[in-house]
Design an enzyme around this catalytic site. Structure first.
Site, PDB file in Angstrom:
ATOM      1  N   TRP A   2       0.862  -1.181   0.000  1.00  0.00           N
ATOM      2  CA  TRP A   2       0.000   0.000   0.000  1.00  0.00           C
ATOM      3  C   TRP A   2       0.897   1.228   0.000  1.00  0.00           C
ATOM      4  O   TRP A   2       1.884   1.284   0.731  1.00  0.00           O
ATOM      5  CB  TRP A   2      -0.914   0.040   1.235  1.00  0.00           C
ATOM      6  CG  TRP A   2      -1.650   1.340   1.279  1.00  0.00           C
ATOM      7  CD1 TRP A   2      -2.720   1.703   0.519  1.00  0.00           C
ATOM      8  CD2 TRP A   2      -1.322   2.493   2.089  1.00  0.00           C
ATOM      9  NE1 TRP A   2      -3.080   2.996   0.790  1.00  0.00           N
ATOM     10  CE2 TRP A   2      -2.247   3.511   1.742  1.00  0.00           C
ATOM     11  CE3 TRP A   2      -0.339   2.766   3.029  1.00  0.00           C
ATOM     12  CZ2 TRP A   2      -2.220   4.781   2.329  1.00  0.00           C
ATOM     13  CZ3 TRP A   2      -0.308   4.030   3.619  1.00  0.00           C
ATOM     14  CH2 TRP A   2      -1.252   5.028   3.268  1.00  0.00           C
ATOM     15  N   GLU A  60      -3.013  -2.820  -2.689  1.00  0.00           N
ATOM     16  CA  GLU A  60      -4.169  -2.343  -1.918  1.00  0.00           C
ATOM     17  C   GLU A  60      -4.639  -0.960  -2.370  1.00  0.00           C
ATOM     18  O   GLU A  60      -3.971   0.046  -2.130  1.00  0.00           O
ATOM     19  CB  GLU A  60      -3.796  -2.302  -0.430  1.00  0.00           C
ATOM     20  CG  GLU A  60      -4.926  -1.833   0.474  1.00  0.00           C
ATOM     21  CD  GLU A  60      -4.535  -1.762   1.944  1.00  0.00           C
ATOM     22  OE1 GLU A  60      -3.363  -2.083   2.276  1.00  0.00           O
ATOM     23  OE2 GLU A  60      -5.392  -1.388   2.757  1.00  0.00           O
ATOM     24  N   LYS A 110      -7.171   2.488  -2.663  1.00  0.00           N
ATOM     25  CA  LYS A 110      -7.788   3.402  -1.701  1.00  0.00           C
ATOM     26  C   LYS A 110      -8.447   4.539  -2.469  1.00  0.00           C
ATOM     27  O   LYS A 110      -8.024   4.896  -3.563  1.00  0.00           O
ATOM     28  CB  LYS A 110      -6.707   3.932  -0.758  1.00  0.00           C
ATOM     29  CG  LYS A 110      -7.218   4.711   0.428  1.00  0.00           C
ATOM     30  CD  LYS A 110      -6.108   4.885   1.465  1.00  0.00           C
ATOM     31  CE  LYS A 110      -6.620   5.713   2.646  1.00  0.00           C
ATOM     32  NZ  LYS A 110      -5.678   5.731   3.763  1.00  0.00           N
ATOM     33  N   ASP A 147      -9.690  -3.236   1.349  1.00  0.00           N
ATOM     34  CA  ASP A 147      -9.745  -2.702   2.712  1.00  0.00           C
ATOM     35  C   ASP A 147     -11.116  -2.076   2.916  1.00  0.00           C
ATOM     36  O   ASP A 147     -11.542  -1.210   2.137  1.00  0.00           O
ATOM     37  CB  ASP A 147      -8.625  -1.666   2.902  1.00  0.00           C
ATOM     38  CG  ASP A 147      -8.555  -1.111   4.318  1.00  0.00           C
ATOM     39  OD1 ASP A 147      -9.605  -0.707   4.852  1.00  0.00           O
ATOM     40  OD2 ASP A 147      -7.453  -1.068   4.902  1.00  0.00           O
ATOM     41  N   HIS A 193     -11.649   1.751   2.658  1.00  0.00           N
ATOM     42  CA  HIS A 193     -11.043   2.483   1.544  1.00  0.00           C
ATOM     43  C   HIS A 193     -12.006   2.898   0.444  1.00  0.00           C
ATOM     44  O   HIS A 193     -11.584   3.198  -0.663  1.00  0.00           O
ATOM     45  CB  HIS A 193      -9.904   1.661   0.940  1.00  0.00           C
ATOM     46  CG  HIS A 193      -8.680   1.662   1.793  1.00  0.00           C
ATOM     47  ND1 HIS A 193      -7.450   1.238   1.366  1.00  0.00           N
ATOM     48  CD2 HIS A 193      -8.495   2.069   3.070  1.00  0.00           C
ATOM     49  CE1 HIS A 193      -6.568   1.361   2.335  1.00  0.00           C
ATOM     50  NE2 HIS A 193      -7.179   1.860   3.386  1.00  0.00           N
ATOM     51  N   HIS A 197      -8.403  -6.437   4.099  1.00  0.00           N
ATOM     52  CA  HIS A 197      -8.087  -5.696   5.303  1.00  0.00           C
ATOM     53  C   HIS A 197      -9.425  -5.359   5.926  1.00  0.00           C
ATOM     54  O   HIS A 197     -10.085  -4.392   5.529  1.00  0.00           O
ATOM     55  CB  HIS A 197      -7.319  -4.404   4.993  1.00  0.00           C
ATOM     56  CG  HIS A 197      -5.843  -4.602   4.936  1.00  0.00           C
ATOM     57  ND1 HIS A 197      -4.949  -3.564   4.821  1.00  0.00           N
ATOM     58  CD2 HIS A 197      -5.099  -5.738   5.018  1.00  0.00           C
ATOM     59  CE1 HIS A 197      -3.710  -4.059   4.820  1.00  0.00           C
ATOM     60  NE2 HIS A 197      -3.782  -5.365   4.935  1.00  0.00           N
ATOM     61  N   ASP A 203     -11.968   6.759   6.729  1.00  0.00           N
ATOM     62  CA  ASP A 203     -11.135   5.562   6.913  1.00  0.00           C
ATOM     63  C   ASP A 203     -10.438   5.640   8.269  1.00  0.00           C
ATOM     64  O   ASP A 203      -9.223   5.731   8.357  1.00  0.00           O
ATOM     65  CB  ASP A 203     -10.115   5.507   5.765  1.00  0.00           C
ATOM     66  CG  ASP A 203      -9.204   4.300   5.851  1.00  0.00           C
ATOM     67  OD1 ASP A 203      -9.642   3.270   6.382  1.00  0.00           O
ATOM     68  OD2 ASP A 203      -8.054   4.399   5.384  1.00  0.00           O
ATOM     69  N   ASP A 230     -10.250   3.498  10.725  1.00  0.00           N
ATOM     70  CA  ASP A 230      -9.626   2.287  11.267  1.00  0.00           C
ATOM     71  C   ASP A 230     -10.006   2.006  12.716  1.00  0.00           C
ATOM     72  O   ASP A 230      -9.142   1.771  13.556  1.00  0.00           O
ATOM     73  CB  ASP A 230      -8.107   2.360  11.099  1.00  0.00           C
ATOM     74  CG  ASP A 230      -7.689   2.339   9.637  1.00  0.00           C
ATOM     75  OD1 ASP A 230      -7.749   1.273   9.018  1.00  0.00           O
ATOM     76  OD2 ASP A 230      -7.321   3.410   9.098  1.00  0.00           O
ATOM     77  N   ASP A 273      -7.136  -4.681   9.776  1.00  0.00           N
ATOM     78  CA  ASP A 273      -6.396  -3.415   9.695  1.00  0.00           C
ATOM     79  C   ASP A 273      -7.136  -2.335  10.472  1.00  0.00           C
ATOM     80  O   ASP A 273      -8.086  -1.742   9.960  1.00  0.00           O
ATOM     81  CB  ASP A 273      -6.212  -3.008   8.219  1.00  0.00           C
ATOM     82  CG  ASP A 273      -5.381  -1.733   8.078  1.00  0.00           C
ATOM     83  OD1 ASP A 273      -4.851  -1.254   9.097  1.00  0.00           O
ATOM     84  OD2 ASP A 273      -5.274  -1.220   6.946  1.00  0.00           O
TER      85      ASP A 273
HETATM   86  C1  RNT Z   1      -3.775   2.577   4.721  1.00  0.00           C
HETATM   87  C2  RNT Z   1      -3.890   1.121   4.443  1.00  0.00           C
HETATM   88  C3  RNT Z   1      -2.752   0.282   4.943  1.00  0.00           C
HETATM   89  C4  RNT Z   1      -2.306   0.642   6.342  1.00  0.00           C
HETATM   90  C5  RNT Z   1      -1.318  -0.325   6.932  1.00  0.00           C
HETATM   91  C6  RNT Z   1      -0.672   0.216   8.146  1.00  0.00           C
HETATM   92  O1  RNT Z   1      -4.895   3.275   4.398  1.00  0.00           O
HETATM   93  O2  RNT Z   1      -5.101   0.641   4.913  1.00  0.00           O
HETATM   94  O3  RNT Z   1      -3.111  -1.043   4.847  1.00  0.00           O
HETATM   95  O4  RNT Z   1      -3.383   0.770   7.214  1.00  0.00           O
HETATM   96  O5  RNT Z   1      -0.424  -0.710   5.979  1.00  0.00           O
HETATM   97 ZN    ZN Z   2      -5.383  -1.477   4.822  1.00  0.00          ZN
END
Ligand code: RNT
Ligand code: ZN
Length: 423
Positions: free
Chosen positions: A189, A230, A232, A263, A266, A290, A298, A300, A330
């Site tokens: 990523w 990955e 986004k 993810d 994302h 993720h 986003d 998390d 994640d």
């Molecule tokens: C960032 C991505 C990525 C990170 C990690 C730490 O938006 O989701 O995966 O969260 O690599």
């Molecule tokens: Zn991620």
């Protein structure tokens, strides 16, 4: 108390009958569940800090909020915290490392110089406790990523630096996979994007594709390492444009036959990843997830047992994709006990998988095939209140993991005796 072994078993027997009446074999569901690994991210343990001591702020659009005491400050602390967490989680899982968790000893090893040597303690530890490892390039929290551009940077030298980092990470992934006899997933990523409307959206994407081709040029035995990219939609500081968008990486992964990492945080705030799974599985040999929880952005947050999480698990299980979906987590919450954050999020992921495995899916599919959508809806709704919790308790007990919220007392004890001593 309702959690004695005998009462758990008695309740389970009743639940098993209830499910059997709908054609669901709970014993089989449990056996399947025990074989599904979840790749648990190292970075919840220390707020995506890593051990380079570069003095560089996180950046890259990533933001960890909270200052709960007791975060892991060293690799040994992180390992100890994680061992505490997995002792409270049923099943056998994986640990997902980032390149910035390298152990370089006293000397500085730049990211384009890393090799398996800086991960030998991680590998030895994983081997000793029977853990699979996954890996990630770290293309943020670094002076060469300070302007938010890495592999798509207009400066060739900077691109080359990150290309070299990417290559080395894949080699580390292969060394991990070989040493553990267990395929490593190396996930890429990058933060690249722009705060405001770009004048040129094409150039950076062309450069990114070229850089990625250089990163992935070397063939690596897929028994040891597989690669994923990955996408986004936006980040902090990249609100208007992200070079590695969903369309960019979907096309890239399909054409290069590598994995795609979806993810959950994302995409647009109301856009789930569950519905994407059946589409991308048609064109990709394997995918990675993720699993995260975005709240308004986003953000998390720790994964909770939401409809979206249930839907993700359903799509994997009902679609018959177990074994082709590498489930990873994640999230990073620094406002609560970090060991608890690991335990809560991972147990929720496992609960969602169990829920999906316990669905009367054969019956639902048959009703759908007959065109009886009334009965499909009726059964789907009734299935929501089947005695799932009873089967979950039984599964935890069988796996030697704490039943119900009894894991919390363990975490509190660990906080008292270990975490609170870290100043
Ligand atoms: C960032 C991505 C990525 C990170 C990690 C730490 O938006 O989701 O995966 O969260 O690599
Ligand atoms: Zn991620």
């Amino acid at each position: 108390m309702g959690t004695s072994t005998r009462s758990i078993e008695q309740s389970y027997k009743l639940a098993r009958e209830r499910y059997a009446a709908l054609g669901v074999d709970t014993d089989k569901a449990i056996r399947t569940l025990a074989r599904i690994p979840v790749s648990i991210h190292c970075w919840q343990g220390d707020d995506v800090g890593g051990f380079e001591n570069a003095g560089q702020e996180l950046g890259g659009g990533l933001a960890v909020t909270g200052n709960y005491p007791g975060k892991a400050r060293t690799p040994d602390e992180l390992r100890a915290d994680f061992e505490q967490a997995i002792s409270l989680i049923p099943g056998r899982h994986r640990f997902n490392l980032h390149a910035c968790y390298a152990e370089t000893g006293r000397k500085k090893v730049e990211r384009d110089e890393l090799s398996a040597a800086q991960f030998r303690h991680w590998i030895a530890w994983a081997k000793a406790i029977g853990l699979g490892l996954d890996f990630n390039q770290t293309c943020f929290a670094h002076p060469k990523a300070a302007d938010g551009m890495t592999l798509s940077h207009r400066n060739k030298g900077i691109r080359q630096f990150w290309i070299e980092h990417g290559i080395r990470c894949r080699e580390i992934g292969a060394a991990i996979g070989k040493a553990l006899g267990n395929t490593c997933l190396t996930n890429l990523w990058i933060p690249d994007g722009m705060k405001d409307t770009p004048a040129d959206r094409q150039g950076p994407r062309e450069r990114l594709a070229e850089s990625l081709d250089a990163v992935f040029q070397k063939k690596i035995n897929p028994k040891f390492n597989v690669d994923s990219v990955e996408p986004k939609l936006f980040g902090i500081g990249s609100e208007s444009y992200v070079v590695g968008s969903h369309e960019f990486y979907l096309g890239y992964a399909v054409s290069r036959k590598i994995l795609l990492t979806l993810d959950a945080g994302h995409y647009h705030p109301t856009e789930g990843i569950a519905d994407k799974i059946s589409s991308v599985m048609l064109y990709l040999p394997e995918i990675a997830l993720h699993v995260s929880r975005g709240v308004r952005w986003d953000s998390d947050h720790v994964v909770t047992l939401t409809d979206e999480l249930a839907a993700i698990a359903q799509e994997i299980v009902w679609g018959g994709h177990l074994g082709r979906v590498r489930i990873g987590l994640d999230y990073f919450d620094a406002s609560i006990n970090r060991v608890a954050a690991w335990v809560i999020g991972t147990r929720n992921m496992i609960k969602a998988l169990l829920l999906a495995l316990l669905s009367p899916i054969a019956r639902l599919k048959a009703l759908e095939a007959e065109g009886d959508f009334t009965s499909r809806l009726a059964l789907m709704e009734d299935a929501k209140v089947l005695p799932f919790g009873t089967v979950w308790d039984y599964y935890c007990a069988k796996q030697g993991a704490p039943v119900g919220d009894s894991w919390l007392a363990e975490v509190k004890r660990y906080e008292q005796t270990v975490l609170s001593q870290r100043h």
